[in-house]
Design a protein around this motif. Structure first.
Motif, short mmCIF file in Angstrom:
data_model
loop_
_atom_site.label_atom_id
_atom_site.label_comp_id
_atom_site.label_asym_id
_atom_site.label_seq_id
_atom_site.Cartn_x
_atom_site.Cartn_y
_atom_site.Cartn_z
N ASP A 292 -8.17 -15.19 -55.91
CA ASP A 292 -7.18 -14.77 -54.92
C ASP A 292 -6.43 -13.52 -55.39
O ASP A 292 -6.13 -12.63 -54.60
N VAL A 293 -6.16 -13.46 -56.69
CA VAL A 293 -5.52 -12.25 -57.24
C VAL A 293 -6.42 -11.04 -56.98
O VAL A 293 -5.98 -10.00 -56.51
N LEU A 294 -7.71 -11.21 -57.26
CA LEU A 294 -8.64 -10.09 -57.08
C LEU A 294 -8.74 -9.68 -55.61
O LEU A 294 -8.73 -8.49 -55.29
N ARG A 295 -8.81 -10.65 -54.73
CA ARG A 295 -8.91 -10.30 -53.31
C ARG A 295 -7.63 -9.63 -52.83
O ARG A 295 -7.67 -8.67 -52.05
N ASP A 296 -6.49 -10.08 -53.33
CA ASP A 296 -5.22 -9.44 -52.96
C ASP A 296 -5.14 -8.00 -53.48
O ASP A 296 -4.38 -7.20 -52.95
N HIS A 297 -5.92 -7.71 -54.53
CA HIS A 297 -5.93 -6.34 -55.05
C HIS A 297 -6.62 -5.37 -54.10
O HIS A 297 -6.57 -4.17 -54.30
N LEU A 298 -7.31 -5.88 -53.10
CA LEU A 298 -8.09 -4.99 -52.24
C LEU A 298 -7.63 -4.99 -50.79
O LEU A 298 -8.31 -4.45 -49.92
N ILE A 299 -6.47 -5.55 -50.52
CA ILE A 299 -6.00 -5.58 -49.13
C ILE A 299 -5.64 -4.18 -48.66
O ILE A 299 -5.29 -3.31 -49.45
N ARG B 218 -0.30 -5.09 -45.96
CA ARG B 218 0.51 -6.02 -46.73
C ARG B 218 0.39 -7.44 -46.20
O ARG B 218 0.33 -8.41 -46.95
N GLU B 219 0.32 -7.57 -44.88
CA GLU B 219 0.33 -8.93 -44.31
C GLU B 219 -0.97 -9.69 -44.62
O GLU B 219 -1.05 -10.89 -44.38
N ASP B 220 -1.98 -9.00 -45.13
CA ASP B 220 -3.22 -9.70 -45.49
C ASP B 220 -3.12 -10.40 -46.84
O ASP B 220 -4.01 -11.15 -47.24
N ILE C 141 -2.86 1.14 -61.26
CA ILE C 141 -3.48 1.19 -59.93
C ILE C 141 -2.73 0.28 -58.95
O ILE C 141 -2.47 0.66 -57.80
N ASN C 142 -2.36 -0.91 -59.41
CA ASN C 142 -1.64 -1.85 -58.55
C ASN C 142 -0.33 -1.27 -58.06
O ASN C 142 0.05 -1.44 -56.90
N GLU C 143 0.37 -0.58 -58.95
CA GLU C 143 1.64 0.01 -58.58
C GLU C 143 1.42 1.09 -57.51
O GLU C 143 2.14 1.20 -56.54
N ARG C 144 0.36 1.86 -57.71
CA ARG C 144 0.03 2.91 -56.75
C ARG C 144 -0.32 2.29 -55.39
O ARG C 144 0.10 2.76 -54.34
N ARG C 145 -1.10 1.22 -55.44
CA ARG C 145 -1.48 0.51 -54.21
C ARG C 145 -0.22 -0.02 -53.50
O ARG C 145 -0.12 0.00 -52.28
N ARG C 146 0.70 -0.52 -54.31
CA ARG C 146 1.92 -1.07 -53.73
C ARG C 146 2.65 -0.01 -52.90
O ARG C 146 3.05 -0.24 -51.77
N VAL C 147 2.77 1.17 -53.49
CA VAL C 147 3.46 2.26 -52.78
C VAL C 147 2.69 2.62 -51.51
O VAL C 147 3.28 2.79 -50.43
#
Ligand code: ADP
Length: 792
Positions: A190-197, A200-202, A638-644
């Protein structure tokens, strides 16, 4: 224990002090304090026992602390009685105290860890923290949630289990609750799948504050560096079949050498020339820069032409598959497929694959259809996953012997919880023989004797092949026995249920995680008295394991909950563990006629060998983590960048600024602002994810090939760092550049960005698996081990 006291003092922690403290807290709780309380009173007492803070608008916020531990435990004890009909033992409450203090607790099998963990979860949740109880499989997650649930319901805490059968919506709902049970791999996927949304609502997960990890040693030590992988349907290049054929035609001692401990295989100069000649290559040993072009990046499309470095990796992998991985030790072949054996659990690891090249090489070796690996989109190791939780604690039957690793990698301390009824198990000194043949003969004789006396015997072996050999020898000697190994674990529950009957002999591989207890006298305990009269279960280990922890897991099957029982290990100086751990040391002792060497010196030597192999595993872990840590840190960026990108209009800001005309045109066409922002977001994220996936493939390549190249100036880890940091530095820039090009080229309308037309399609299907990065662990080594050796 006394011998370790100086050590604990040095570490700034004292198990004795902690034990005294938790005993005092439990004593303070009392057994009857809330016996007559109303349900509502109980709830209030539990809530009041944790720190609370009034905040302005009158709402109460818990700020994470326990004001009155005895009161909390007293309330939980009574709540457990009323809600799940279990009256917690004092030792279980002590376990709860140490879990709440953030330790890994050691409690023997059958002592009731599930309840201790659940009470701790309630304690954390009452403080307003979201808790994950991490199990080893989904079956246990569902079972424990159903079993312990009424206790949480009583307190008004929400709870649930994550498992394979849930839809994303259902998962999202479960993750929002207070206490969540879930298997480590399910949570990781689930962590990995959340990394590719891309919206945000996904997102499926909600952040958790605490992880309570069951079987903490297996999860955090044995499986720590197993990467969980999310792959897409785009196939990667399969290894060249001619390499398999070529490697089969090579001669040991001429073209390659195998190290004495069977951990590593090395190509000789003659071997390298042999490969170069047959494949028409100039040199096998190129540098990473030469392999990947000027940017140092591997070509994403793979292509027909294989750089020399990749050939070298493939030759090495094929040699590994051919000469180091043994059928029925490291894997079995089942229904035309290679099934990996989990070395600590001794059963088929269903979800696992080896790193792609190695998996394919073994399939080729066995003449099976070679399965293609997909494109790896993202991966995470279990250690990195555990590191994502702000607070971690755990429980297991054998933690103390994993203390070094738990402290070094997780900063966790071990608390040993005494059994409820004192152990009556007698652990006899090892019986050490000069040769394996003499050892096996003695083992069979011993089992024949014990069985004749009516005592049940559990025989622990190192691998599938050995379990089958011992079972054959026993049959020859007229002893009927049941076998428990990776080939038949469907029969596991039935075999274990009956393993405690009088005179029953059960031959097994590793016992970790084999859920059920061995009940004396059979599942119904009808012949219990008979077995008690004969001394309970007898555990016979064939060869000591590479860690004391695995030995203890086997021993711990006897003498549960105060039952009588005994254990003994038969060892030979030819055992893998002794050969590897004792390499370079000398031992002088004269065996007796039957090969037995009962000298104190010999027994100490065997213990010494085990400490050496344990040390080697710790080194390997540390080294491998150095590689993984870097990838983990880069992923965090990368996660931080994705968050922004997900939470702001940064993508639109950037892209519209760089192609003002296009932006004006789109706005002029009346495409709504939110559609434009989402289109820009998808374009940016697409390229970022794509480049990350390329980056992972590149890291995999350099990691595989780096230690094969002669590097005089730097250590492989340093070299790996240098190359990976250089490549990572270009990643973000390249992703933005590509995104700008795409923005200019793509058709964007009311329906959003149409990327398919540009060939920028996301993989149509994704799947998840675990990589067994440690394929030689069963025999005391690993591919990684061979890397570690070269560092020295
Ligand atoms: P572990 O995980 O430590 O091996 P479990 O949590 O599976 O142990 O519990 C082992 C058994 O002990 C279970 O059958 C459980 O119902 C029982 N048990 C646990 N706690 C208690 C208790 N306080 N009183 C009676 N039985 C208990």
């Amino acid at each position: 224990m006394a011998a370790f006291d100086w050590f604990w003092r040095a570490m700034g922690s004292s198990p004795t002090k902690n034990q005294k403290q938790s005993r005092a807290i439990v004593a303070g709780a009392g057994a009857e304090r809330y016996r007559d309380a109303e349900d509502a009173e109980l709830r209030a007492a539990a809530a009041e026992a944790v720190d609370q803070r009034e905040i302005v608008d009158g709402e109460v916020e818990r700020d994470g602390g326990i004001a009155d531990a005895p009161q909390l435990l007293a309330a939980l004890r009574e709540i457990a009685r009323r809600s799940i009909d279990l009256d917690p033992f004092d030792v279980q409450l002590q376990g709860t105290v140490r879990l709440l203090a953030g330790d890994v607790i050691e409690m023997a099998t059958g002592e009731g860890k599930t309840l201790s963990g659940a009470m701790a979860a309630a304690g954390f949740a009452l403080q307003g923290k979201r808790v994950h109880i991490v199990t080893v499989n989904s079956y246990l997650a569902r079972r424990d949630d159903a079993w312990m649930g009424p206790m949480f319901d009583f307190l008004g805490l929400s709870h649930g289990a994550i498992h394979e059968d849930l839809t994303p919506e259902q998962r999202r709902d479960v993750y929002r609750r207070d206490i969540i049970f879930g298997a480590i791999n399910e949570i990781g996927f689930d962590v990995l799948r959340d990394h590719l949304i891309i919206r945000r609502e996904d997102e499926v997960r909600s952040p958790a504050d605490v992880a309570i990890i069951d079987e903490a040693d297996s999860v955090m030590v044995d499986e720590a560096l197993v990467p969980l992988v999310l792959a897409g349907s785009e196939p990667g290049p399969a290894p060249m079949s001619r390499i398999t054929a070529l490697v089969k035609s090579m001669t040991e001692g001429v073209h390659f050498t195998v190290s004495p401990d069977h951990r590593s295989v090395f190509l000789t100069d003659d071997g390298a020339h042999f490969v170069e000649r047959h494949l028409g290559l100039d040199s096998l040993y190129g540098t990473a820069e030469e392999q990947g072009g000027s940017t140092g990046k591997r070509k994403a499309d793979g292509g027909e032409q294989q750089p020399a470095g990749q050939v070298l990796v493939q030759v090495n992998v094929a040699l590994h598959a051919e000469h180091l991985l043994q059928r029925d030790v490291h894997y079995i072949v089942r229904e035309g497929k290679v099934a990996l054996i989990d070395s600590s659990r001794g059963r088929v690891a269903d979800l696992q694959r080896w790193p792609d090249g190695l998996q394919a090489a073994v399939e080729a070796k066995e003449g099976l259809q070679v399965t293609e690996g997909g494109r790896i989109l993202d991966q995470i190791t279990i250690q990195a996953l555990v590191g994502m939780y702000p607070e971690v604690c755990g429980m297991t039957g054998t933690a103390l012997a994993a203390g070094d690793q738990l402290r070094q990698f997780y900063n966790l301390y071990v608390s040993v919880i005494e059994p409820n009824v004192p152990t009556q198990r007698e652990d006899e000194p090892d019986r050490v023989y000069a040769t394996g043949e003499e050892r096996d003969r003695a083992v069979i004789e011993h089992i024949v004797e014990v069985q004749a006396s009516g005592q049940p015997v559990l025989v622990g072996t190192q691998d599938v092949a050995e379990s089958e050999r011992i079972a054959d020898d026993l049959t020859q000697a007229g002893v009927e026995c049941a076998v428990l190994n990776a080939k038949n674990h469907e029969a596991e529950a039935r075999v274990i249920a009956e393993a405690g009957r009088p005179g029953r002999v059960t031959v097994s591989t590793q016992m970790a995680g084999r859920g059920t207890d061995i009940k004396l006298g059979g599942a119904d305990e009808s012949e219990r008295q008979d077995v008690l009269d004969h001394g309970g279960l007898r555990v016979v280990g064939v060869g000591r394991f590479r860690s004391q922890r695995l030995d203890n897991q086997l021993r711990g099957r006897a003498g549960r909950q105060g039952d009588p029982g005994s254990s003994v290990f038969f060892v030979s100086l030819e055992d893998d563990m002794v050969a590897v751990g004792g390499a370079g040391s000398e031992l002088r002792a004269q065996p007796e006629e039957d090969g037995l060497m009962p000298h104190k010196r010999v027994l100490q030597f065997v213990d010494h060998c085990q400490r050496v192999t344990e040390g080697q595993m710790l080194d390997i872990h540390a080294t491998t983590w150095k590689y993984n840590k870097l990838i983990t840190d880069q992923r965090a960026i990368i996660n931080e960048r994705r968050r922004v990108l997900l939470d702001t209009d940064a993508a639109w800001q950037d892209l519209s600024y760089h192609d003002v005309d296009k932006a004006k045109e789109l706005e002029g066409d009346g495409v709504p602002k939110n559609v434009l922002e989402q289109a820009a977001r998808e374009i940016m994220l697409y390229h970022l994810d794509q480049h990350w996936s390329d980056h992972l493939a590149y890291l995999d390549d350099i990691r595989e090939s780096i230690h094969l190249r002669a590097i005089a100036r730097e250590s492989p880890v340093d070299e790996f760092h240098r190359l990976s940091i250089a490549a990572f530095g270009e990643l973000a820039e390249a992703a933005v550049r590509d995104a700008r090009e795409t923005f200019t080229a793509a058709t964007i309308d009311h329906g959003g960005a149409h990327l398919d037309g540009l060939g920028l399609k996301k993989p149509s299907a994704t799947w998840t698996y675990m990589v067994n990065d440690n394929p030689l662990a069963g025999s005391g080594g690993s591919v990684v081990g061979s890397i570690a050796q070269m560092f020295r």
